[in-house]
Motif scaffolding. Sequence first.
Motif, PDB file in Angstrom:
ATOM      1  N   HIS A 170       8.871   7.030   7.471  1.00  0.00           N
ATOM      2  CA  HIS A 170       8.243   6.601   6.227  1.00  0.00           C
ATOM      3  C   HIS A 170       7.925   7.767   5.298  1.00  0.00           C
ATOM      4  N   ASP A 218       7.445   9.218  -1.432  1.00  0.00           N
ATOM      5  CA  ASP A 218       6.988   8.544  -0.211  1.00  0.00           C
ATOM      6  C   ASP A 218       5.675   9.134   0.283  1.00  0.00           C
ATOM      7  N   TYR A 254       2.261   7.046   0.591  1.00  0.00           N
ATOM      8  CA  TYR A 254       1.586   6.979   1.889  1.00  0.00           C
ATOM      9  C   TYR A 254       0.129   7.407   1.767  1.00  0.00           C
TER      10      TYR A 254
END
Length: 81
Positions: free
Chosen positions: A42, A49, A53
Amino acid sequence: MNHLLKVPVLAGRAFSSSARQLRNRVPEAQKIFQADNGLPVHLKGGTGDALLYRATMTLTVAGTCYSLYWLFTASMPQKKA
């Protein structure tokens, strides 16, 4: 009435597949996401990303703290005036 006969021709032009060809970018993405660089999947997409996150985790922790605060406040007896 003549303009109604042109509708199927114009609709066919609007949805024709010869307008542009898309390049297949799946092999490039597979190389990025299957690389053994120690990052979780992820976070392998890059800076975007990582920011997504961190924002998600911040909102999750803040929401949990806010919920616990109101649970604690609701559990205390109210003062009589």
